[in-house]
Design a protein around this motif. Sequence first.
Motif, short mmCIF file in Angstrom:
data_model
loop_
_atom_site.label_atom_id
_atom_site.label_comp_id
_atom_site.label_asym_id
_atom_site.label_seq_id
_atom_site.Cartn_x
_atom_site.Cartn_y
_atom_site.Cartn_z
N LEU A 187 0.86 -1.17 0.00
CA LEU A 187 0.00 0.00 0.00
C LEU A 187 0.90 1.23 0.00
CD1 LEU A 187 -2.70 -1.09 2.61
CD2 LEU A 187 -2.46 -1.69 0.20
N THR A 188 0.80 2.03 -1.05
CA THR A 188 1.75 3.13 -1.27
C THR A 188 1.25 4.43 -0.65
OG1 THR A 188 2.41 2.12 -3.35
CG2 THR A 188 3.04 4.40 -3.02
N CYS A 189 2.16 5.13 0.04
CA CYS A 189 1.87 6.46 0.57
C CYS A 189 3.11 7.32 0.35
CB CYS A 189 1.52 6.39 2.06
SG CYS A 189 1.03 7.99 2.76
N SER A 190 2.98 8.28 -0.55
CA SER A 190 4.13 9.13 -0.92
C SER A 190 3.86 10.55 -0.42
CB SER A 190 4.32 9.11 -2.44
OG SER A 190 5.50 9.76 -2.79
N ARG A 203 11.82 8.21 -3.58
CA ARG A 203 10.45 8.45 -4.05
C ARG A 203 9.56 9.03 -2.96
NH1 ARG A 203 11.53 3.31 -6.03
NH2 ARG A 203 10.18 2.37 -4.46
N ARG A 204 10.14 9.34 -1.80
CA ARG A 204 9.40 9.86 -0.64
C ARG A 204 8.22 8.97 -0.29
NH1 ARG A 204 11.19 12.79 -4.77
NH2 ARG A 204 9.29 13.98 -5.09
N GLU A 205 8.44 7.65 -0.33
CA GLU A 205 7.37 6.69 -0.08
C GLU A 205 7.53 6.05 1.29
OE1 GLU A 205 6.44 5.29 -4.69
OE2 GLU A 205 7.21 3.86 -3.22
N PHE A 206 6.40 5.91 1.98
CA PHE A 206 6.34 5.24 3.28
C PHE A 206 5.25 4.17 3.15
CE2 PHE A 206 7.81 9.51 3.69
CZ PHE A 206 8.85 9.46 4.60
N ASN A 207 5.61 3.03 2.59
CA ASN A 207 4.64 2.03 2.17
C ASN A 207 4.40 0.98 3.25
OD1 ASN A 207 4.75 3.40 -0.27
ND2 ASN A 207 6.28 2.02 -1.12
N LEU A 208 3.15 0.53 3.31
CA LEU A 208 2.78 -0.57 4.21
C LEU A 208 2.79 -1.86 3.40
CD1 LEU A 208 1.76 -1.56 6.99
CD2 LEU A 208 -0.57 -1.20 6.12
N VAL A 209 3.57 -2.84 3.85
CA VAL A 209 3.69 -4.13 3.17
C VAL A 209 3.00 -5.19 4.02
CG1 VAL A 209 5.30 -5.86 2.27
CG2 VAL A 209 5.87 -3.43 2.11
N ILE A 210 2.14 -5.99 3.37
CA ILE A 210 1.42 -7.08 4.06
C ILE A 210 1.72 -8.37 3.31
CG2 ILE A 210 -0.78 -7.89 4.97
CD1 ILE A 210 -1.88 -5.07 4.55
N ARG A 211 2.35 -9.32 3.96
CA ARG A 211 2.70 -10.59 3.33
C ARG A 211 1.56 -11.60 3.47
NH1 ARG A 211 7.39 -9.02 5.97
NH2 ARG A 211 6.83 -10.33 7.77
N LYS A 247 7.94 15.26 10.84
CA LYS A 247 6.70 14.53 11.10
C LYS A 247 6.88 13.06 10.73
CE LYS A 247 4.65 17.64 8.51
NZ LYS A 247 5.63 18.73 8.53
N PHE A 248 5.92 12.22 11.11
CA PHE A 248 6.01 10.80 10.79
C PHE A 248 4.67 10.29 10.29
CE2 PHE A 248 5.41 11.46 15.35
CZ PHE A 248 4.24 10.75 15.60
N ILE A 249 4.70 9.07 9.73
CA ILE A 249 3.53 8.46 9.09
C ILE A 249 2.92 7.42 10.02
CG2 ILE A 249 2.75 7.05 7.15
CD1 ILE A 249 3.37 9.90 6.39
N VAL A 250 1.58 7.43 10.11
CA VAL A 250 0.84 6.43 10.88
C VAL A 250 -0.06 5.67 9.91
CG1 VAL A 250 -0.82 6.03 12.74
CG2 VAL A 250 0.86 7.88 12.96
N PRO A 304 0.13 -6.88 16.39
CA PRO A 304 0.77 -8.16 16.75
C PRO A 304 1.01 -9.06 15.55
CG PRO A 304 -1.57 -8.15 17.34
CD PRO A 304 -1.25 -6.76 16.89
N ASP A 305 0.43 -8.74 14.39
CA ASP A 305 0.59 -9.56 13.18
C ASP A 305 1.98 -9.35 12.59
OD1 ASP A 305 0.34 -10.91 10.77
OD2 ASP A 305 -1.77 -10.35 10.55
N THR A 306 2.75 -10.43 12.48
CA THR A 306 4.13 -10.34 12.00
C THR A 306 4.22 -10.19 10.48
OG1 THR A 306 4.27 -12.76 11.89
CG2 THR A 306 5.01 -11.68 13.93
N ARG A 307 3.09 -10.20 9.78
CA ARG A 307 3.12 -10.06 8.32
C ARG A 307 3.29 -8.61 7.89
NH1 ARG A 307 -1.84 -11.45 5.95
NH2 ARG A 307 -2.77 -10.64 7.88
N TYR A 308 3.13 -7.67 8.83
CA TYR A 308 3.23 -6.24 8.49
C TYR A 308 4.67 -5.78 8.46
CZ TYR A 308 -1.81 -5.86 9.36
OH TYR A 308 -3.17 -5.99 9.31
N GLU A 309 4.93 -4.82 7.57
CA GLU A 309 6.26 -4.21 7.48
C GLU A 309 6.11 -2.83 6.84
OE1 GLU A 309 10.50 -4.82 5.07
OE2 GLU A 309 8.96 -6.40 5.06
N VAL A 310 6.93 -1.88 7.28
CA VAL A 310 6.95 -0.54 6.68
C VAL A 310 8.20 -0.42 5.81
CG1 VAL A 310 7.07 1.94 7.09
CG2 VAL A 310 5.65 0.51 8.55
N ALA A 311 7.99 -0.16 4.52
CA ALA A 311 9.10 -0.03 3.58
C ALA A 311 9.27 1.44 3.22
CB ALA A 311 8.83 -0.85 2.32
#
Length: 299
Positions: free
Chosen positions: A65-68, A109-117, A75-78, A97-104
């Motif tokens: 999920l892309t957020c640029s 590209r000024r991207e703060f993406n949420l990765v879900i495996r 500031k930071f991204i939530v 608590p889900d270990t499938r989440y990751e922030v890339a």
Amino acid sequence: MILINNLRRIYSTSTSAIVFVSYLFANVVVLLTAAVDYVADYEGPTYFIPQPNNVSYQAGSTATLTCSVENLGNKFIVWRKTAEPHPISVGNMIYAPDTRYEVAFAPERREFNLVIRAVTQNDAGVYECQVSSRDKLVRHVLLRIEVAIRNPDYTIPEILLSGNEYVNTGDTIRLVCKVTGTSDIPQDVDWFRNGHLLRSISNKILISKETSMARRKLDSVLEVRYSKLEDSGEYVCRNSEILIASQKVIVLNEGDSNMGKRGAGAEATSGQICKRQWWSLIILMFLAKAVTDIIVYKS
């Protein structure tokens, strides 16, 4: 004696000129340093860089999920799922608590993406990327999980929003939301402006719709008549399947319309400020040289 007095006057004048030039040069250096520091430190306003609002992934794959964000600064991204009360991540820290989440983080590209495996149907829904600031900056992303389609009449639902991004005061804002259903016609569409639900109001807001049974489509049209500056904002259409599409609309004064349509927003303003500063410094340096030449000539 006269020669000695003349020499003293020449020496005194030369010394004063050197002191004046040194003082003037020091001030020019200070101004140049301050201007360079200002240009280097100026960030400009924080805003979202356009990215897809709807993404689809096959069950079992990895979803991104892309957020640029431009000019995030300190500031930071939530990240959070709108249906859940607790955040998934804050900055680079994962709180779910889900270990499938990751922030890339992709700085180029000024991207703060949420990765879900290994996504499943339970991961489908609307997610929001929020900037931690006094002004609530939120961007929504719809995640759809695709499964094997066994029904030949099944159509992947889709939503598209179109219309003018800039309008002048007094003109009508007209946005068209096109929604495709799965096996039936979509029931209806909800409209929002800056998070507030819009309803039809006579002579001001008009919401109409057209349906097509053959194409299983619904076209919802939003018209905001006699637009004012306060009608600017983020417009969102949402159907019953929680598909969303958004578009930013800016209402301009006639005097500002040309500037706005050129896309001259905060970036252009920042560039104009910097240009004015550099021109001022060039003029100041020219005057300093002219004064120095005059003093040297007189001495």
